[in-house]
Motif scaffolding. Structure first.
Motif, PDB file in Angstrom:
ATOM      1  N   LYS A  96       0.713  -1.213   0.071  1.00 56.69           N
ATOM      2  CA  LYS A  96      -0.058   0.093   0.093  1.00 56.69           C
ATOM      3  C   LYS A  96       0.725   1.255  -0.110  1.00 56.69           C
ATOM      4  O   LYS A  96       0.565   2.226  -0.725  1.00 56.69           O
ATOM      5  CB  LYS A  96      -0.977   0.047   1.157  1.00 56.69           C
ATOM      6  CG  LYS A  96      -1.993   1.245   1.229  1.00 56.69           C
ATOM      7  CD  LYS A  96      -2.899   1.118   2.455  1.00 56.69           C
ATOM      8  CE  LYS A  96      -3.898   2.094   2.483  1.00 56.69           C
ATOM      9  NZ  LYS A  96      -4.720   2.274   3.434  1.00 56.69           N
ATOM     10  N   GLY A  97       1.875   1.445   0.742  1.00 56.99           N
ATOM     11  CA  GLY A  97       2.834   2.291   0.889  1.00 56.99           C
ATOM     12  C   GLY A  97       3.463   2.705  -0.574  1.00 56.99           C
ATOM     13  O   GLY A  97       3.335   3.864  -0.988  1.00 56.99           O
ATOM     14  N   LYS A  98       4.027   1.586  -1.344  1.00 62.88           N
ATOM     15  CA  LYS A  98       4.548   1.899  -2.593  1.00 62.88           C
ATOM     16  C   LYS A  98       3.416   2.146  -3.717  1.00 62.88           C
ATOM     17  O   LYS A  98       3.786   2.979  -4.469  1.00 62.88           O
ATOM     18  CB  LYS A  98       5.268   0.378  -3.051  1.00 62.88           C
ATOM     19  CG  LYS A  98       6.147   0.107  -2.031  1.00 62.88           C
ATOM     20  CD  LYS A  98       7.304  -1.002  -2.595  1.00 62.88           C
ATOM     21  CE  LYS A  98       8.013  -1.591  -1.649  1.00 62.88           C
ATOM     22  NZ  LYS A  98       8.673  -2.932  -2.079  1.00 62.88           N
ATOM     23  N   ARG A  99       2.266   1.748  -3.442  1.00 64.09           N
ATOM     24  CA  ARG A  99       1.193   2.018  -4.355  1.00 64.09           C
ATOM     25  C   ARG A  99       0.875   3.519  -4.310  1.00 64.09           C
ATOM     26  O   ARG A  99       0.617   4.262  -5.178  1.00 64.09           O
ATOM     27  CB  ARG A  99      -0.142   1.136  -4.219  1.00 64.09           C
ATOM     28  CG  ARG A  99      -1.382   1.572  -4.859  1.00 64.09           C
ATOM     29  CD  ARG A  99      -2.177   0.391  -5.021  1.00 64.09           C
ATOM     30  NE  ARG A  99      -2.611   0.070  -3.579  1.00 64.09           N
ATOM     31  CZ  ARG A  99      -3.461   0.670  -2.745  1.00 64.09           C
ATOM     32  NH1 ARG A  99      -4.169   1.652  -3.214  1.00 64.09           N
ATOM     33  NH2 ARG A  99      -3.804   0.366  -1.484  1.00 64.09           N
ATOM     34  N   LEU A 100       0.669   3.931  -3.037  1.00 57.75           N
ATOM     35  CA  LEU A 100       0.368   5.336  -2.913  1.00 57.75           C
ATOM     36  C   LEU A 100       1.470   6.399  -3.302  1.00 57.75           C
ATOM     37  O   LEU A 100       1.233   7.648  -3.664  1.00 57.75           O
ATOM     38  CB  LEU A 100       0.184   5.801  -1.329  1.00 57.75           C
ATOM     39  CG  LEU A 100      -1.223   4.869  -0.638  1.00 57.75           C
ATOM     40  CD1 LEU A 100      -1.173   5.256   0.908  1.00 57.75           C
ATOM     41  CD2 LEU A 100      -2.398   5.424  -1.534  1.00 57.75           C
ATOM     42  N   ASP A 177      -4.649   9.722  -3.013  1.00 57.71           N
ATOM     43  CA  ASP A 177      -4.702   8.770  -2.027  1.00 57.71           C
ATOM     44  C   ASP A 177      -5.762   7.765  -2.170  1.00 57.71           C
ATOM     45  O   ASP A 177      -5.790   6.332  -1.981  1.00 57.71           O
ATOM     46  CB  ASP A 177      -4.359   8.902  -0.561  1.00 57.71           C
ATOM     47  CG  ASP A 177      -3.094   9.583  -0.323  1.00 57.71           C
ATOM     48  OD1 ASP A 177      -2.335   9.545  -1.452  1.00 57.71           O
ATOM     49  OD2 ASP A 177      -2.735  10.377   0.781  1.00 57.71           O
ATOM     50  N   THR A 203      -2.612   8.026   5.521  1.00 60.76           N
ATOM     51  CA  THR A 203      -3.432   6.943   4.781  1.00 60.76           C
ATOM     52  C   THR A 203      -2.786   5.392   4.723  1.00 60.76           C
ATOM     53  O   THR A 203      -3.227   4.494   4.783  1.00 60.76           O
ATOM     54  CB  THR A 203      -3.739   7.452   3.363  1.00 60.76           C
ATOM     55  OG1 THR A 203      -4.523   8.841   3.479  1.00 60.76           O
ATOM     56  CG2 THR A 203      -4.643   6.434   2.766  1.00 60.76           C
ATOM     57  N   GLU A 204      -1.423   5.684   4.309  1.00 60.23           N
ATOM     58  CA  GLU A 204      -0.615   4.447   4.362  1.00 60.23           C
ATOM     59  C   GLU A 204      -0.467   3.473   5.698  1.00 60.23           C
ATOM     60  O   GLU A 204      -0.041   2.552   5.495  1.00 60.23           O
ATOM     61  CB  GLU A 204       0.828   4.526   3.843  1.00 60.23           C
ATOM     62  CG  GLU A 204       1.523   5.636   4.755  1.00 60.23           C
ATOM     63  CD  GLU A 204       1.635   6.947   4.239  1.00 60.23           C
ATOM     64  OE1 GLU A 204       2.228   7.971   4.883  1.00 60.23           O
ATOM     65  OE2 GLU A 204       0.430   7.309   3.718  1.00 60.23           O
ATOM     66  N   ASP A 207      -5.875   0.548   7.864  1.00 61.56           N
ATOM     67  CA  ASP A 207      -6.832  -0.152   6.973  1.00 61.56           C
ATOM     68  C   ASP A 207      -8.141  -0.419   7.433  1.00 61.56           C
ATOM     69  O   ASP A 207      -8.118  -0.648   8.809  1.00 61.56           O
ATOM     70  CB  ASP A 207      -6.020  -1.398   6.659  1.00 61.56           C
ATOM     71  CG  ASP A 207      -4.951  -1.417   5.488  1.00 61.56           C
ATOM     72  OD1 ASP A 207      -5.155  -0.957   4.419  1.00 61.56           O
ATOM     73  OD2 ASP A 207      -3.776  -1.290   6.079  1.00 61.56           O
TER      74      ASP A 207
END
Length: 602
Positions: A96-100, A177, A203-204, A207
């Motif tokens: 999720k961090g890399k995607r954001l 985001d 956000t990262e 969940d």
């Protein structure tokens, strides 16, 4: 007392079991996860948010067939099930961090950033009272005291968000985001004070936890709190902190991925166009740089030389052209230096006898950057993927007031309204939680359908369109209402879409306008002391009637009316020394001696 201690022990044991099971099933590796303590010890305010906020979705799911959860899966508890990861935490994304980060890099691109700025500038609109968001009540007969109290409490919650200063940033985070989280801060010992502030959570690190297969009902949230090693300044481990559903304000884009396991941001729509545009720009730059130098074409007359000799002759000329004579300080003599630029820029061709002789021509250089149609195509495609009107690409275009509104401008305004509605729903949930904490929800017997949270309409285009629709309704009402066979009240409900309360309010304001008009007429005729003058004349008239009983009205004052033609002040004129213009005066009597209309509802 024993029951209370038993409940506390059960809660603590439930917290330990829940956290131990979560840590063993999460898709994050690490041996430090097994040392989790109870929820109440990690999150002390967790228990205060139970049974607060909106419960409509949970109640509907309880009686629904398609969303019905497993039997025994009580609200407020977590069912220990072997399929826990699929049922409750299906949206966990390890990357999720890399995607954001990828989305944020994309949003920093010039064209994407400009499009996002257009959207964020349109959703934050202040009205004449400097309000960005407000509370809108539906057809409910609340007293003015209740309305004032609710507006006061909502103003407090809205001020916590600081939309004037941070609203633009909130909506940009939502677009990039796809999710925005706010923690509700309360005082553990004074929960009746309600929400005391808001804290934005990265956000990262958060969940949502879902309690059904379709990922439609949110059970709570799980925060991955990083623990930093002070020596290496790196993340050593993560502490998992659970949050109740109503302990956070969750705003999402409303867009799922293909298997509905994660929320996608709005910028996902332009990912393909963004990739194509960046690659096309790099390719065009390389192509333009290679084709930019001016080239020469040499047509050399070789006469009747045989092909081998003609080729040798051309090579000799090329060798002389490619090399230039320079002075070498080391050898103190002239040397031939190779000039590769001349070889890249020139072309050599042999000409036979009968030609016009040797000639040198200049070839046209490559196209410049002033007119690149292929790049303009991908820029338009990028803007269309973000629902931005293409007409806004031209910075030199004249601003249109919207009288000739384009369809894409109206479509863009509706897109902005959808973003506002996403934030309005989350803001309403926070307000409901605040009202339940302060006990006002039960005191005023409030329901979720009694009010809505709305943002001001975006930009002037949507407002102008609403004005045009209102003008059409007004024209229809004027045409139909002028017909004596059609009731005015029915025309108001049919063609103006007015509710019963709005029609009653309109009648009351008409009555007050007539009162004000009559009072202004008296001021113009008798001056500011018109009340005293009329009362004095009435006293004189009464004294004359007592002196000459049986005479006609007016007596010795000339007859023909009160005070020589001056009407006596009616009841709604108010007492002498009462409130002046615009004061609270009773209604006048209707023609025919009827009773005055009823006043406004309390």
């Amino acid at each position: 007392m024993a029951d209370v201690q038993k409940d506390k022990g059960s809660t603590r044991q439930f917290g330990r079991d829940f956290m131990r099971y979560v840590s063993s099933n999460l898709p994050y590796s690490g041996s430090n996860n097994t040392s989790m303590e109870a929820i109440g010890e990690i999150n002390p305010t967790y228990k205060h948010f139970y049974d607060t906020g909106t419960r409509r979705e949970n109640v509907l799911a309880k009686y629904s067939v398609s969303r019905k959860t497993e039997d025994g899966f009580a609200e407020g508890s977590i069912m220990v099930d072997p399929n826990y990861h699929q049922y409750m935490y299906a949206n966990v994304d390890v990357d999720k961090g890399k995607r954001l980060m990828d989305y944020r890099i994309m949003s920093a691109y010039a064209e994407v950033a400009d499009a996002l700025d257009e959207i964020c500038d349109g959703v934050i609109v202040e009205d004449q009272r400097n309000d960005i968001v407000k509370l809108k009540f539906r057809d409910q007969d609340f007293s003015n005291t209740i309305l004032d109290e609710l507006n006061k409490e909502f103003k407090k919650i809205a001020d916590y968000y600081e939309f004037e200063d941070k609203g633009w940033e909130y909506f940009r985070s939502l677009l990039v985001d796809g999710e925005v989280f706010f923690e509700h801060v309360i005082h553990e010992d004074h929960t009746e004070a309600g929400i005391l502030g808001l804290v934005e959570v990265p956000t990262e690190l958060v969940d949502p936890i879902y309690d059904n297969v379709q990922n439609m009902l949110i059970k709570g949230y799980l925060l991955r709190q990083p623990v930093i090693n002070p020596k290496t300044n790196t993340v050593e481990k993560y502490n998992f902190v659970p949050f109740d559903k109503h302990q956070m304000c969750y705003v999402h884009s409303g867009i799922w991925n293909e298997d509905k396991t994660m929320r996608l941001p709005f910028v996902e729509n332009c990912r393909r166009a963004y990739r194509q545009l960046t690659m096309m720009e790099d390719a065009v730059v390389v192509h333009r740089l290679v084709r930019s130098p001016e080239r020469l074409m040499f047509n050399v007359d070789v006469g009747n030389l045989s092909p081998p000799k003609a080729e040798a002759y051309l090579k000799k000329l090329m060798h002389n052209y490619f090399n230039k004579k320079t002075y070498d300080n080391s050898t103190e003599s002239r040397v031939n230096t190779f000039d590769p630029q001349s070889m890249l820029d020139s072309y050599w061709f042999a000409k036979r006898q009968g030609s016009e002789g040797s000639s040198v021509q200049s070839l046209q250089q490559g196209q410049g950057f002033d007119n690149i149609e292929d790049l303009a195509y991908f820029v338009k495609k990028l803007y269309k993927s973000l629902h931005i009107p293409v007409g806004r690409l031209d910075s030199a275009s004249v601003y249109d007031d919207g009288t000739n509104m384009l369809r894409e401008e109206l479509k863009f305004a509706r897109t902005l309204i959808r973003f506002q509605q996403k934030f309005s729903a989350a803001l309403k949930s926070s307000f409901v939680t605040h009202l339940k904490l302060t006990k006002l929800w039960d005191e005023y017997d409030l329901k979720e359908h009694h009010f809505d949270v709305v943002f001001n309409p975006p930009t002037n285009f949507y407002t102008l369109r609403e004005s045009q629709i209102m003008e059409l309704k007004s024209n229809n009402f004027t045409n139909i209402g002028g017909n004596e066979s059609v009731s005015q009240t029915y025309a108001m409900k049919k063609y103006l879409d007015w509710s019963d309360n709005e029609i009653k309010s309109n009648r009351e304001w008409l009555r007050k306008d007539k009162q004000l008009a009559w009072e202004l007429a008296q001021i113009e005729q008798f001056g500011p002391n018109w009340r005293e003058q009329l009362l004095a004349q009435a006293d004189q008239m009464e004294a004359g009637m007592e002196a000459a009983p049986g005479g006609d009205l007016g007596g010795g004052f000339g007859g023909g009316g009160l005070g020589g033609g001056i009407d006596s002040p009616p009841d709604f004129g108010g007492p002498v020394g009462g409130e002046g213009l615009g004061g609270p005066v009773p209604p006048p009597a209707e023609p025919g001696g009827g009773e005055p209309p009823a006043g406004p509802p309390a």
